[in-house]
Design a protein around this motif. Structure first.
Motif, short mmCIF file in Angstrom:
data_model
loop_
_atom_site.label_atom_id
_atom_site.label_comp_id
_atom_site.label_asym_id
_atom_site.label_seq_id
_atom_site.Cartn_x
_atom_site.Cartn_y
_atom_site.Cartn_z
N THR A 1 0.76 -1.28 -0.06
CA THR A 1 0.21 -0.08 0.19
C THR A 1 0.60 1.21 -0.10
O THR A 1 0.33 2.44 -0.16
N ASP A 2 2.29 1.19 0.28
CA ASP A 2 3.03 2.51 0.16
C ASP A 2 4.28 1.93 0.33
O ASP A 2 4.87 0.56 0.37
N PRO A 3 5.41 2.88 -0.12
CA PRO A 3 6.71 2.58 -0.19
C PRO A 3 7.38 1.74 1.22
O PRO A 3 8.13 0.87 1.08
N TYR A 4 6.86 1.99 2.37
CA TYR A 4 7.57 1.38 3.70
C TYR A 4 7.17 0.20 3.70
O TYR A 4 8.06 -1.07 3.88
N ALA A 5 5.66 -0.38 3.08
CA ALA A 5 5.44 -1.66 3.11
C ALA A 5 6.18 -2.39 2.04
O ALA A 5 6.72 -3.79 1.85
N ALA A 6 6.32 -1.61 0.74
CA ALA A 6 6.91 -2.17 -0.39
C ALA A 6 8.38 -2.57 -0.13
O ALA A 6 8.98 -3.66 -0.63
N ARG A 7 9.13 -1.79 0.67
CA ARG A 7 10.49 -2.13 1.12
C ARG A 7 10.68 -3.67 1.81
O ARG A 7 11.48 -4.19 1.46
N GLU A 8 9.54 -3.68 2.64
CA GLU A 8 9.67 -5.01 3.36
C GLU A 8 9.25 -6.35 2.53
O GLU A 8 9.91 -7.28 2.59
N LYS A 9 8.37 -6.01 1.56
CA LYS A 9 7.68 -6.98 0.63
C LYS A 9 9.21 -7.36 -0.31
O LYS A 9 9.26 -8.63 -0.84
N ILE A 10 9.96 -6.22 -0.80
CA ILE A 10 10.98 -6.50 -1.79
C ILE A 10 11.96 -7.41 -1.13
O ILE A 10 12.46 -8.19 -1.61
N LYS A 11 12.12 -7.34 0.26
CA LYS A 11 13.30 -8.05 0.98
C LYS A 11 12.76 -9.42 1.03
O LYS A 11 13.37 -10.41 1.12
N GLN A 12 11.42 -9.73 1.44
CA GLN A 12 10.88 -10.81 1.76
C GLN A 12 10.61 -11.62 0.22
O GLN A 12 10.81 -12.77 0.27
N LEU A 13 10.25 -11.14 -0.66
CA LEU A 13 9.71 -11.73 -1.94
C LEU A 13 10.60 -11.71 -3.25
O LEU A 13 10.61 -12.59 -4.16
N ASN A 14 11.56 -10.93 -3.30
CA ASN A 14 12.71 -10.56 -4.02
C ASN A 14 12.02 -10.68 -5.66
O ASN A 14 12.36 -11.79 -6.59
N PRO A 15 10.98 -9.90 -5.91
CA PRO A 15 10.44 -9.68 -7.13
C PRO A 15 11.31 -9.48 -8.25
O PRO A 15 12.33 -8.86 -8.03
N ASP A 16 10.92 -9.74 -9.49
CA ASP A 16 11.86 -9.48 -10.78
C ASP A 16 11.43 -8.02 -11.00
O ASP A 16 12.15 -7.33 -11.90
N VAL A 17 10.08 -7.42 -11.06
CA VAL A 17 9.68 -6.30 -11.22
C VAL A 17 8.62 -5.78 -10.45
O VAL A 17 8.04 -6.47 -9.67
N ILE A 18 8.45 -4.41 -10.26
CA ILE A 18 7.50 -3.67 -9.55
C ILE A 18 6.81 -2.75 -10.24
O ILE A 18 7.50 -2.03 -11.34
N THR A 19 5.38 -2.78 -10.17
CA THR A 19 4.73 -1.48 -10.73
C THR A 19 4.79 -0.70 -9.47
O THR A 19 4.09 -0.85 -8.46
N LEU A 20 4.66 0.63 -9.57
CA LEU A 20 5.10 1.78 -8.66
C LEU A 20 4.05 2.99 -8.98
O LEU A 20 3.96 3.58 -10.01
N ASP A 21 3.05 3.07 -7.89
CA ASP A 21 2.25 4.50 -7.99
C ASP A 21 3.07 5.66 -7.95
O ASP A 21 4.23 5.59 -6.90
N VAL A 22 2.88 6.61 -8.55
CA VAL A 22 3.48 8.08 -8.43
C VAL A 22 3.22 8.56 -7.24
O VAL A 22 3.78 9.08 -6.23
N GLU A 23 1.69 8.84 -6.91
CA GLU A 23 1.44 9.60 -5.96
C GLU A 23 0.79 8.46 -4.52
O GLU A 23 0.18 7.92 -4.64
N MET A 24 1.56 8.52 -3.45
CA MET A 24 1.06 7.78 -2.57
C MET A 24 1.43 8.32 -1.04
O MET A 24 2.33 9.52 -1.07
N PRO A 25 0.81 8.20 0.00
CA PRO A 25 1.14 8.63 1.25
C PRO A 25 2.30 8.32 1.98
O PRO A 25 3.03 7.33 1.32
N ARG A 26 2.73 9.24 2.92
CA ARG A 26 4.09 9.00 3.52
C ARG A 26 5.26 9.10 2.89
O ARG A 26 6.12 9.80 3.31
N MET A 27 5.38 8.64 1.51
CA MET A 27 6.50 8.91 0.80
C MET A 27 6.00 8.43 -0.81
O MET A 27 5.30 7.69 -0.93
N ASP A 28 6.44 9.67 -1.67
CA ASP A 28 5.83 9.59 -2.90
C ASP A 28 6.95 8.66 -3.86
O ASP A 28 7.87 8.09 -3.20
N GLY A 29 6.09 8.03 -5.05
CA GLY A 29 6.74 7.18 -5.87
C GLY A 29 8.06 7.36 -6.31
O GLY A 29 9.10 6.48 -6.35
N VAL A 30 8.28 8.71 -6.47
CA VAL A 30 9.55 9.03 -6.98
C VAL A 30 10.74 8.97 -6.06
O VAL A 30 11.70 8.78 -6.44
#
Length: 370
Positions: free
Chosen positions: A35-64
């Protein structure tokens, strides 16, 4: 092996739509959502994805901001999900500067029949991203498969501009540099334009880009280039020291007006599923500029431009293709090389100097062809 994909978006509806669209393709596995970059950071560590789709505008930290951190700490293929607004265009172009491979617009859930085309485009771009180079990765990517971005019939440049026979070309000292690009092209074009002097020959560019993005892209290039860069206008004279970028959703053609050249815009059919099409622009340059031009094809998905570049070569124009090692996606330049359209295959950092060398070396007496 399936492409492991992580979807990062603060909208539950968008996460659901993207998941449903992408999971229909057997070559893509949705390993998680965030749901946001902080959760994404943990999911990347756990799941080791090949690709991510990333929303530009998000709460707490923007996509860029998240993308900038990601590319510094763990470079990986990213496809941005952006709104088609002036602000969205500028932010997305910044994301491409930071290393995102490509972008898609937000899904239009209120338009009947639009989701199927959107799904095709999304799937194609995720697949290309999975094979693309990120931050000049040393390992060679798998061969790029040209993917359909639209359900419509594929057309050639004949749909906009009929193939012409041999022509006589006027004696002129004016040169035109014609550049075509797609995926990864916004940054490749920037690198070339930054290296050209303010009095360089005129440059015309067709980059696959949405209508809302071409003007912000031209403005961004104008800020970083010694040349004067603008979005091309119909009937505009083509002058040395100036760069003309095709408007999104319009073909850019070059017409002769006596000993001078003008931009011509066309709303003709999509060619190779694109408008603007590189093949259309290159054909018009071959027919009207001939040996007074130089053709350049840069990084991009598919094969748009390969045939047009061959027509430029046959009309007496020197031609250049970006090499595989420096291309984000070696689809378009690779197709040109395979077709025999490219006289020179060069790393990106050598393209500008070679263009200047070729335009300086073209003899002014080269007045007739065919």
């Amino acid at each position: 092996m399936a492409i492991k994909l992580l979807i990062v978006d603060d909208s539950a509806l968008v996460r659901k739509l993207l998941s449903e669209m992408l999971s229909k393709d057997r070559e893509i596995e949705i390993v998680g959502t965030a749901t946001d970059p902080y959760a994404a950071r943990e999911k990347i560590k756990q799941l080791n994805p090949d690709v991510i789709t990333l929303d530009v505008e998000m709460p707490r930290m923007d996509g860029v901001t998240f993308l900038e951190n990601l590319m510094r700490l763990r470079p990986m293929p990213v496809v941005m999900v952006s709104s088609l607004t002036a602000k969205g265009a500028d932010v997305t172009l910044r994301a491409l500067e930071l290393g995102a491979i490509d972008f898609v617009t937000k899904p239009k859930v209120d338009l009947a029949g639009s989701l199927e085309k959107y799904a095709d485009e999304l799937i194609a771009k995720v697949k290309v991203a999975s094979k693309a180079r990120v931050n000049a990765r040393v390992s060679s990517p798998k061969p790029t498969v040209s993917a359909s971005l639209h359900a419509e019939q594929r057309r050639s440049a004949d749909a906009v501009l009929p193939a012409g026979g041999g022509k006589r070309f006027l004696r002129t000292t004016d040169r035109i540099i014609a550049i075509g690009a797609s995926t990864g092209g916004t940054e490749a074009i920037r690198e070339v334009l930054e290296s050209l002097p303010p009095d360089a020959p005129a440059v015309v560019i067709s980059q696959h880009i949405p209508a809302a993005f071409s003007k912000p892209f031209a403005e961004r290039m104008n800020r970083c280039s010694p040349m004067s860069v603008c979005e091309a206008a119909d009937g505009q004279y083509i002058l040395p020291g100036h760069v003309y970028i095709a408007p999104g959703d319009q073909h850019l053609l070059i017409e002769r007006d006596g000993a001078r050249y003008r931009c011509k815009l066309s709303n003709g059919p999509h060619v190779n599923r694109h408008r603007p099409s590189v093949d259309v622009m290159f054909r018009s340059v071959a027919q009207n500029v001939g040996p007074n031009a130089v053709g350049v094809i840069l990084t991009g998905m598919g094969d748009d431009g390969a045939r047009g570049l061959k027509e430029m070569l046959e009309a007496g124009a020197p031609t250049i293709a970006q090499d595989e090692a420096t291309s984000v996606v070696w689809g378009m330049p690779g197709a040109a090389v395979k077709l025999g359209s490219a006289q020179h295959v060069l790393p990106l950092h050598r393209v500008a100097s070679e263009v200047l060398h070729l335009t300086a070396d073209q003899p002014n007496s080269k007045a007739a062809h065919g």
